[in-house]
Write a protein that holds these residues in place. Sequence first.
Motif, PDB file in Angstrom:
ATOM      1  N   UNK A  32       0.828  -1.210   0.000  1.00  0.00           N
ATOM      2  CA  UNK A  32       0.000   0.000   0.000  1.00  0.00           C
ATOM      3  C   UNK A  32       0.862   1.260   0.000  1.00  0.00           C
ATOM      4  N   UNK A  33       1.960   1.243   0.756  1.00  0.00           N
ATOM      5  CA  UNK A  33       2.841   2.410   0.801  1.00  0.00           C
ATOM      6  C   UNK A  33       3.512   2.643  -0.549  1.00  0.00           C
ATOM      7  N   UNK A  34       3.954   1.563  -1.185  1.00  0.00           N
ATOM      8  CA  UNK A  34       4.582   1.690  -2.497  1.00  0.00           C
ATOM      9  C   UNK A  34       3.583   2.182  -3.532  1.00  0.00           C
ATOM     10  N   UNK A  35       2.364   1.683  -3.460  1.00  0.00           N
ATOM     11  CA  UNK A  35       1.329   2.086  -4.407  1.00  0.00           C
ATOM     12  C   UNK A  35       1.060   3.585  -4.312  1.00  0.00           C
ATOM     13  N   UNK A  36       1.070   4.110  -3.095  1.00  0.00           N
ATOM     14  CA  UNK A  36       0.801   5.537  -2.907  1.00  0.00           C
ATOM     15  C   UNK A  36       1.922   6.418  -3.443  1.00  0.00           C
ATOM     16  N   UNK A  37       3.132   5.862  -3.600  1.00  0.00           N
ATOM     17  CA  UNK A  37       4.273   6.635  -4.083  1.00  0.00           C
ATOM     18  C   UNK A  37       4.407   6.599  -5.600  1.00  0.00           C
ATOM     19  N   UNK A  38       3.693   5.704  -6.258  1.00  0.00           N
ATOM     20  CA  UNK A  38       3.831   5.576  -7.699  1.00  0.00           C
ATOM     21  C   UNK A  38       3.122   6.725  -8.402  1.00  0.00           C
ATOM     22  N   UNK A  39       3.627   7.150  -9.558  1.00  0.00           N
ATOM     23  CA  UNK A  39       2.953   8.213 -10.302  1.00  0.00           C
ATOM     24  C   UNK A  39       1.627   7.727 -10.858  1.00  0.00           C
ATOM     25  N   UNK A  89      -2.190  -1.869 -13.026  1.00  0.00           N
ATOM     26  CA  UNK A  89      -1.660  -2.346 -11.754  1.00  0.00           C
ATOM     27  C   UNK A  89      -2.796  -2.625 -10.778  1.00  0.00           C
ATOM     28  N   UNK A  90      -2.580  -3.522  -9.828  1.00  0.00           N
ATOM     29  CA  UNK A  90      -3.587  -3.758  -8.795  1.00  0.00           C
ATOM     30  C   UNK A  90      -3.578  -2.606  -7.794  1.00  0.00           C
ATOM     31  N   UNK A  91      -4.733  -2.290  -7.246  1.00  0.00           N
ATOM     32  CA  UNK A  91      -4.823  -1.243  -6.238  1.00  0.00           C
ATOM     33  C   UNK A  91      -5.267  -1.806  -4.885  1.00  0.00           C
ATOM     34  N   UNK A  92      -5.643  -3.071  -4.866  1.00  0.00           N
ATOM     35  CA  UNK A  92      -6.035  -3.724  -3.613  1.00  0.00           C
ATOM     36  C   UNK A  92      -5.991  -5.222  -3.838  1.00  0.00           C
ATOM     37  N   UNK A  93      -5.629  -5.962  -2.781  1.00  0.00           N
ATOM     38  CA  UNK A  93      -5.641  -7.415  -2.881  1.00  0.00           C
ATOM     39  C   UNK A  93      -5.814  -8.004  -1.497  1.00  0.00           C
ATOM     40  N   UNK A  94      -6.283  -9.227  -1.461  1.00  0.00           N
ATOM     41  CA  UNK A  94      -6.341 -10.010  -0.237  1.00  0.00           C
ATOM     42  C   UNK A  94      -6.306 -11.471  -0.630  1.00  0.00           C
ATOM     43  N   UNK A  95      -5.646 -12.289   0.175  1.00  0.00           N
ATOM     44  CA  UNK A  95      -5.539 -13.727  -0.074  1.00  0.00           C
ATOM     45  C   UNK A  95      -6.331 -14.474   0.981  1.00  0.00           C
ATOM     46  N   UNK A  96      -7.197 -15.385   0.549  1.00  0.00           N
ATOM     47  CA  UNK A  96      -8.048 -16.138   1.457  1.00  0.00           C
ATOM     48  C   UNK A  96      -8.015 -17.614   1.072  1.00  0.00           C
ATOM     49  N   UNK A 257       4.351  -6.797  -4.887  1.00  0.00           N
ATOM     50  CA  UNK A 257       5.311  -5.699  -4.697  1.00  0.00           C
ATOM     51  C   UNK A 257       6.324  -5.699  -5.840  1.00  0.00           C
ATOM     52  N   UNK A 258       6.802  -6.876  -6.207  1.00  0.00           N
ATOM     53  CA  UNK A 258       7.733  -6.973  -7.340  1.00  0.00           C
ATOM     54  C   UNK A 258       7.075  -6.491  -8.622  1.00  0.00           C
ATOM     55  N   UNK A 259       5.790  -6.798  -8.802  1.00  0.00           N
ATOM     56  CA  UNK A 259       5.068  -6.337  -9.986  1.00  0.00           C
ATOM     57  C   UNK A 259       5.054  -4.817 -10.047  1.00  0.00           C
ATOM     58  N   UNK A 260       4.755  -4.157  -8.913  1.00  0.00           N
ATOM     59  CA  UNK A 260       4.732  -2.697  -8.885  1.00  0.00           C
ATOM     60  C   UNK A 260       6.112  -2.116  -9.172  1.00  0.00           C
ATOM     61  N   UNK A 261       7.161  -2.726  -8.608  1.00  0.00           N
ATOM     62  CA  UNK A 261       8.520  -2.232  -8.827  1.00  0.00           C
ATOM     63  C   UNK A 261       8.916  -2.354 -10.297  1.00  0.00           C
ATOM     64  N   UNK A 262       8.565  -3.458 -10.916  1.00  0.00           N
ATOM     65  CA  UNK A 262       8.878  -3.646 -12.331  1.00  0.00           C
ATOM     66  C   UNK A 262       8.153  -2.613 -13.195  1.00  0.00           C
ATOM     67  N   UNK A 263       6.872  -2.384 -12.898  1.00  0.00           N
ATOM     68  CA  UNK A 263       6.114  -1.404 -13.665  1.00  0.00           C
ATOM     69  C   UNK A 263       6.699   0.000 -13.466  1.00  0.00           C
ATOM     70  N   UNK A 264       7.064   0.325 -12.227  1.00  0.00           N
ATOM     71  CA  UNK A 264       7.600   1.651 -11.946  1.00  0.00           C
ATOM     72  C   UNK A 264       8.950   1.855 -12.635  1.00  0.00           C
ATOM     73  N   UNK A 265       9.822   0.845 -12.579  1.00  0.00           N
ATOM     74  CA  UNK A 265      11.140   0.961 -13.200  1.00  0.00           C
ATOM     75  C   UNK A 265      11.032   1.097 -14.709  1.00  0.00           C
ATOM     76  N   UNK A 266      10.134   0.326 -15.311  1.00  0.00           N
ATOM     77  CA  UNK A 266       9.975   0.399 -16.760  1.00  0.00           C
ATOM     78  C   UNK A 266       9.445   1.767 -17.189  1.00  0.00           C
TER      79      UNK A 266
END
Length: 315
Positions: A32-39, A89-96, A257-266
């Motif tokens: 959630x913190x990383x998502x809030x920092x992404x453009x 990108x995903x903006x929310x997730x939960x695993x059940x 988290x890795x998905x968000x980092x890859x998208x941000x770096x690209x």
Amino acid sequence: LYHAGIKDEVRRSTLSDANRIRSHVFFDDLFAALLSELPGGLPRKMRAAVRLIDSTNLRLSALSSGWAQFSNGVVAAKLHVVYDPNQDRPVYFVTTPANVNDITPAKAITIEPQATYVFDLGYYDFGWWAALDAQGCRLVTRLKKNTRLDVVAENKVAKGGAVLSDCIGYLPSRLTFNRKNPFSDPIREVCVRIDGGKILRLMTNDLDAPAEEIADLYKSRWQIELFFRWIKQTLKIRHFLGVSQNAVRIQVAVALIAFLLLRAAQALHGLTVSSLTFARLIRTALTHRRSITCLLDPPDKPQSQSQMTLQFATC
């Protein structure tokens, strides 16, 4: 381990202890913190904010049967995601556990007022639809074959097109003899024929948008299916390193988290290759002192000191 400067062997018990003691909540909060920092963020017109909701099953080993037993011989978890197709990108997730109904975690989602929510039959709950409608959200989903619609008006449709009918009406006022339908506002049914010949009864509370726009919004659900396939194949969440519920949730969160980092770096470096190609380039270059901006260059091309500094800053 060599490139990370770790000389001593890391024991399996260390990973086991981490999966047992370290809560998955830390990684959820990090996501959630990383998502809030992404453009990016929400567009100016909130109506243009589209949210796709869906889930996918994650097969687990029999060692996880204590908490994830779905049926005889099937042990699985379920990843529930709210996905932004515009930002990819995903903006929310939960695993059940897999036996949790899709609508249960959906009701726990914080509703974004005036956004557009697109979902399938797994979220067939008139009460939840009414809650979204009360927040000014636009809904696009499907009606079941046996759901009655009391038609009060019909809109014209082009002949020979994919849209077969377009009408406005009301859902049944009562669900059973003792339960009143909480969704009493008028809705719109758009019947479309898809490429395979199947006819879908699309439902929306948007009474004004073109029928083609409603059909295109529902068709955009395919993007979240591609996202699920991508993370399973590229980020390797088909094999889990732990068997407890906490361990599975940690690995899923780390993958996202890795998905968000890859998208941000690209996006940061403006590389125009596909996301799959970029992920493969990153994987092969993890142990090399190469800047991300030089991933497409020949491996023997020398790098300047500034490029190597940029690489470490990006990491």
